[in-house]
Every structure is written in structure tokens, then in C-alpha cells.
Scaffold this motif. Structure first.
Motif, PDB file in Angstrom:
ATOM      1  N   MET A  47     -10.780 -12.412  21.529  1.00  0.00           N
ATOM      2  CA  MET A  47      -9.597 -13.186  21.213  1.00  0.00           C
ATOM      3  C   MET A  47      -8.812 -12.475  20.118  1.00  0.00           C
ATOM      4  O   MET A  47      -9.349 -12.124  19.078  1.00  0.00           O
ATOM      5  N   LYS A  48      -7.551 -12.269  20.360  1.00  0.00           N
ATOM      6  CA  LYS A  48      -6.695 -11.573  19.409  1.00  0.00           C
ATOM      7  C   LYS A  48      -6.306 -12.509  18.275  1.00  0.00           C
ATOM      8  O   LYS A  48      -5.966 -13.656  18.488  1.00  0.00           O
ATOM      9  N   LYS A  49      -6.358 -11.983  17.060  1.00  0.00           N
ATOM     10  CA  LYS A  49      -5.938 -12.734  15.887  1.00  0.00           C
ATOM     11  C   LYS A  49      -4.704 -12.065  15.315  1.00  0.00           C
ATOM     12  O   LYS A  49      -4.488 -10.879  15.511  1.00  0.00           O
ATOM     13  N   HIS A  50      -3.908 -12.825  14.594  1.00  0.00           N
ATOM     14  CA  HIS A  50      -2.776 -12.232  13.886  1.00  0.00           C
ATOM     15  C   HIS A  50      -3.171 -12.111  12.416  1.00  0.00           C
ATOM     16  O   HIS A  50      -3.712 -13.056  11.839  1.00  0.00           O
ATOM     17  N   TYR A  51      -2.918 -10.959  11.841  1.00  0.00           N
ATOM     18  CA  TYR A  51      -3.218 -10.730  10.438  1.00  0.00           C
ATOM     19  C   TYR A  51      -1.915 -10.743   9.647  1.00  0.00           C
ATOM     20  O   TYR A  51      -0.874 -10.315  10.138  1.00  0.00           O
ATOM     21  N   ASP A  52      -1.963 -11.221   8.414  1.00  0.00           N
ATOM     22  CA  ASP A  52      -0.755 -11.416   7.620  1.00  0.00           C
ATOM     23  C   ASP A  52      -0.011 -10.131   7.276  1.00  0.00           C
ATOM     24  O   ASP A  52       1.208 -10.139   7.195  1.00  0.00           O
ATOM     25  N   THR A  53      -0.736  -9.049   7.041  1.00  0.00           N
ATOM     26  CA  THR A  53      -0.095  -7.798   6.638  1.00  0.00           C
ATOM     27  C   THR A  53      -0.720  -6.624   7.380  1.00  0.00           C
ATOM     28  O   THR A  53      -1.809  -6.746   7.956  1.00  0.00           O
ATOM     29  N   VAL A  54      -0.037  -5.482   7.335  1.00  0.00           N
ATOM     30  CA  VAL A  54      -0.555  -4.255   7.942  1.00  0.00           C
ATOM     31  C   VAL A  54      -1.892  -3.891   7.319  1.00  0.00           C
ATOM     32  O   VAL A  54      -2.846  -3.563   8.026  1.00  0.00           O
ATOM     33  N   SER A  55      -1.983  -3.956   6.006  1.00  0.00           N
ATOM     34  CA  SER A  55      -3.224  -3.548   5.335  1.00  0.00           C
ATOM     35  C   SER A  55      -4.393  -4.463   5.700  1.00  0.00           C
ATOM     36  O   SER A  55      -5.522  -3.997   5.867  1.00  0.00           O
ATOM     37  N   VAL A  56      -4.159  -5.754   5.857  1.00  0.00           N
ATOM     38  CA  VAL A  56      -5.223  -6.675   6.263  1.00  0.00           C
ATOM     39  C   VAL A  56      -5.639  -6.375   7.703  1.00  0.00           C
ATOM     40  O   VAL A  56      -6.831  -6.361   8.028  1.00  0.00           O
ATOM     41  N   ALA A  57      -4.663  -6.103   8.572  1.00  0.00           N
ATOM     42  CA  ALA A  57      -4.985  -5.764   9.964  1.00  0.00           C
ATOM     43  C   ALA A  57      -5.873  -4.528  10.019  1.00  0.00           C
ATOM     44  O   ALA A  57      -6.883  -4.504  10.727  1.00  0.00           O
ATOM     45  N   ILE A  58      -5.511  -3.498   9.259  1.00  0.00           N
ATOM     46  CA  ILE A  58      -6.302  -2.266   9.240  1.00  0.00           C
ATOM     47  C   ILE A  58      -7.708  -2.535   8.725  1.00  0.00           C
ATOM     48  O   ILE A  58      -8.699  -2.082   9.308  1.00  0.00           O
ATOM     49  N   GLU A  59      -7.825  -3.293   7.651  1.00  0.00           N
ATOM     50  CA  GLU A  59      -9.134  -3.610   7.076  1.00  0.00           C
ATOM     51  C   GLU A  59     -10.018  -4.344   8.092  1.00  0.00           C
ATOM     52  O   GLU A  59     -11.190  -4.002   8.275  1.00  0.00           O
ATOM     53  N   LYS A  60      -9.465  -5.344   8.768  1.00  0.00           N
ATOM     54  CA  LYS A  60     -10.243  -6.123   9.731  1.00  0.00           C
ATOM     55  C   LYS A  60     -10.609  -5.287  10.963  1.00  0.00           C
ATOM     56  O   LYS A  60     -11.729  -5.380  11.468  1.00  0.00           O
ATOM     57  N   LEU A  61      -9.676  -4.451  11.438  1.00  0.00           N
ATOM     58  CA  LEU A  61      -9.972  -3.599  12.586  1.00  0.00           C
ATOM     59  C   LEU A  61     -11.061  -2.588  12.260  1.00  0.00           C
ATOM     60  O   LEU A  61     -11.908  -2.286  13.093  1.00  0.00           O
ATOM     61  N   ARG A  62     -11.058  -2.053  11.048  1.00  0.00           N
ATOM     62  CA  ARG A  62     -12.122  -1.125  10.640  1.00  0.00           C
ATOM     63  C   ARG A  62     -13.490  -1.812  10.716  1.00  0.00           C
ATOM     64  O   ARG A  62     -14.457  -1.226  11.151  1.00  0.00           O
TER      65      ARG A  62
END
Length: 99
Positions: free
Chosen positions: A1-16
């Protein structure tokens, strides 16, 4: 399930944390994955997250979670809209988004 992250940096952190550990860069018709150049046909886009700047259209960015058919998982961050360049759009059109 795809989630939306608030910022680019949070998205990168969670994807890592999800195993997307490599940093991909666009180069000609390939994704650069030092020391290799990997053809676009060898990857799929697993998820895409788009971000718009609140006050500056130049702050628009897209974060791509990408996986190769050989199992390499990484992240590609590009500008889009006014910030995109023709080379980025050309190679991203060649990549497939997983249904």
C-alpha cells in the motif's frame, strides 16, 4: 500500500528503511548506478511521490522508488514541471510503473 510522505527527505528516509538503498542518477538513456550504467528497460518504478513547493514552482520534485529486474532497489529524485529537463522526461517515459 502506497503512503504519502510529508516531505522529500521523509520519503527518502522511509524508502531507505524499505530497502531502497541505492542512489540513482539519470545519464543519457540510462540510470547511473556507479560504476554501471543500467538501461531503463531493466527497471520498474514501484512508487512515485510528487512534491510542490508552497511558494516557488522551482521547488517541485518527484521521488521514484525503483527496482531492477536483478533486485537492485534505489531512489531517483528529479525535478518536474518547471524544474524538469527533457532528458529526465525521456528516460522516465521508458520506465514501467508496477500495477
Amino acid at each position: 500500500m502506497k503512503k504519502h510522505y510529508d516531505t522529500v527527505s521523509v520519503a527518502i528516509e522511509k524508502l531507505r528503511k524499505l530497502g531502497f538503498t541505492e542512489d540513482f542518477n539519470l545519464k543519457e538513456n540510462c540510470l547511473a548506478h556507479p560504476p554501471d550504467m543500467i538501461k531503463a528497460d531493466d527497471f520498474i518504478i514501484v512508487d512515485v511521490y510528487r512534491y510542490e513547493g508552497n511558494s516557488d514552482p522551482a521547488d517541485e520534485a518527484a521521488v521514484y522508488a525503483i527496482e531492477s529486474f536483478s533486485g537492485i532497489k534505489g531512489i531517483l529524485v528529479t525535478g518536474y514541471g518547471i524544474s524538469s529537463d527533457s532528458a529526465s522526461e525521456e528516460i522516465l517515459k521508458k520506465l514501467n510503473i508496477r500495477e
